[in-house]
Design a protein around this motif. Structure first.
Motif, PDB file in Angstrom:
ATOM      1  N   LEU A 100       0.820  -1.206   0.000  1.00  0.00           N
ATOM      2  CA  LEU A 100       0.000   0.000   0.000  1.00  0.00           C
ATOM      3  C   LEU A 100       0.858   1.261   0.000  1.00  0.00           C
ATOM      4  O   LEU A 100       0.381   2.345  -0.344  1.00  0.00           O
ATOM      5  CB  LEU A 100      -0.922   0.007   1.224  1.00  0.00           C
ATOM      6  N   PRO A 102      -6.765   4.079  -2.399  1.00  0.00           N
ATOM      7  CA  PRO A 102      -7.011   2.764  -3.012  1.00  0.00           C
ATOM      8  C   PRO A 102      -8.294   2.097  -2.519  1.00  0.00           C
ATOM      9  O   PRO A 102      -8.940   1.364  -3.275  1.00  0.00           O
ATOM     10  CB  PRO A 102      -5.775   1.948  -2.615  1.00  0.00           C
ATOM     11  N   GLY A 117     -11.101   7.398  -6.413  1.00  0.00           N
ATOM     12  CA  GLY A 117     -10.147   7.419  -5.313  1.00  0.00           C
ATOM     13  C   GLY A 117      -9.622   8.806  -5.035  1.00  0.00           C
ATOM     14  O   GLY A 117      -9.514   9.235  -3.882  1.00  0.00           O
ATOM     15  N   SER A 171     -11.335   1.032  -5.096  1.00  0.00           N
ATOM     16  CA  SER A 171     -11.791  -0.355  -5.234  1.00  0.00           C
ATOM     17  C   SER A 171     -13.298  -0.465  -5.424  1.00  0.00           C
ATOM     18  O   SER A 171     -13.804  -1.533  -5.755  1.00  0.00           O
ATOM     19  CB  SER A 171     -11.374  -1.168  -3.998  1.00  0.00           C
TER      20      SER A 171
END
Length: 269
Positions: free
Chosen positions: A69, A146, A162, A150
């Protein structure tokens, strides 16, 4: 979960720390916007901790390594971070200089002064503001961006979602009722999000955020005439001078884009 839990953690930690500071300092209003050294310390540590909570929470929910991440598909690059930090310091420093020359009346700066409070605030700023800045980048760019992306399957719409969600969330969390300031915070979120996407990691946005917050903290401290400075985000606290700082953000995005394009060209060659 990633949108709801970290703000709650930050709120609880900040309220508890400020109440404790109020007892220590004997303050009648521990929730005032005046930044004493201990209150500044409480803010920085609470935000840093909230960022760690955000990324660990997303890593657990998504069942991915937390390192992925921070940067992907490549590994975290300390040299990249150092390079961008140098560039960010120069750009933010130039922006501060321009604000000093053309829009000083729009700042809280009242005059140079050094006192025990000044020294203590400088120490807290230099040592713990980087933790706060890293925490915000872990939170909004490494976790929320993120996570929100998604929600959409197609890549480009996902990135747009995002960016919008993380930028607006970042602005909302700063709690400003002033349109100029709210827009500026959202623009910072957009630009740092673009830095993360372009470079495929958070080194660039972390470098910019650290340089921005530390330099502003230092300048606000030494130009408060030896007194604690106050953070004013109320209505009518912002104005068009923020466009100067917005231009600094654009310059940093451009720097990241040029550096990453060159790096990929060298790698391909």
């Amino acid at each position: 979960m990633v949108l709801a839990v970290p703000p709650l953690v930050m709120l609880v930690l900040q309220v508890l720390s400020w109440q404790l500071v109020g007892v220590i300092e004997g303050s009648d209003d521990p929730m005032s916007p005046t930044m004493t050294p201990l209150k500044s310390l409480g803010i920085n540590l609470s935000i840093g901790a909230s960022g760690v909570v955000a990324i660990l929470l997303l890593a657990r929910i998504a069942r991915v390594p937390w390192r992925s991440l921070i940067s992907s598909p490549r590994a975290f690059d300390a040299r990249r971070l150092a390079t961008y930090l140098v560039g960010a310091v120069l750009l933010v420093g130039a922006g501060l200089g321009i604000v000093w020359l053309v829009a000083r009346e729009s700042t809280p700066w009242v005059g140079f002064g050094v006192s025990g409070t000044t020294i203590a605030l400088l120490v807290v700023t230099v040592l713990t503001t980087p933790l706060q800045s890293v925490g915000e980048e872990l939170w909004w760019r490494a976790a929320v961006l993120p996570a929100a992306a998604s929600w959409v399957r197609a890549v480009r719409p996902a990135l747009a979602v995002g960016l919008v969600v993380s930028s607006l969330g970042f602005a909302v969390l700063h709690g400003s009722t002033d349109p100029w300031l709210f827009g500026y915070y959202a623009f910072i979120g957009l630009c740092t999000g673009l830095m993360a996407i372009i470079s495929r990691g958070i080194e660039a946005p972390v470098a910019f955020h650290v340089a921005n917050n530390v330099l502003f903290g230092v300048v606000n401290t030494v130009l408060a005439d030896g007194e604690p400075y106050a953070i004013d985000r109320s209505t009518d606290s912002g104005d068009a001078s923020l466009l100067i700082l917005a231009a600094v953000n654009v310059a940093m995005v451009t720097l990241v884009w040029l550096r990453e394009r060159r790096a990929r060209a060298v790698s391909a060659g």
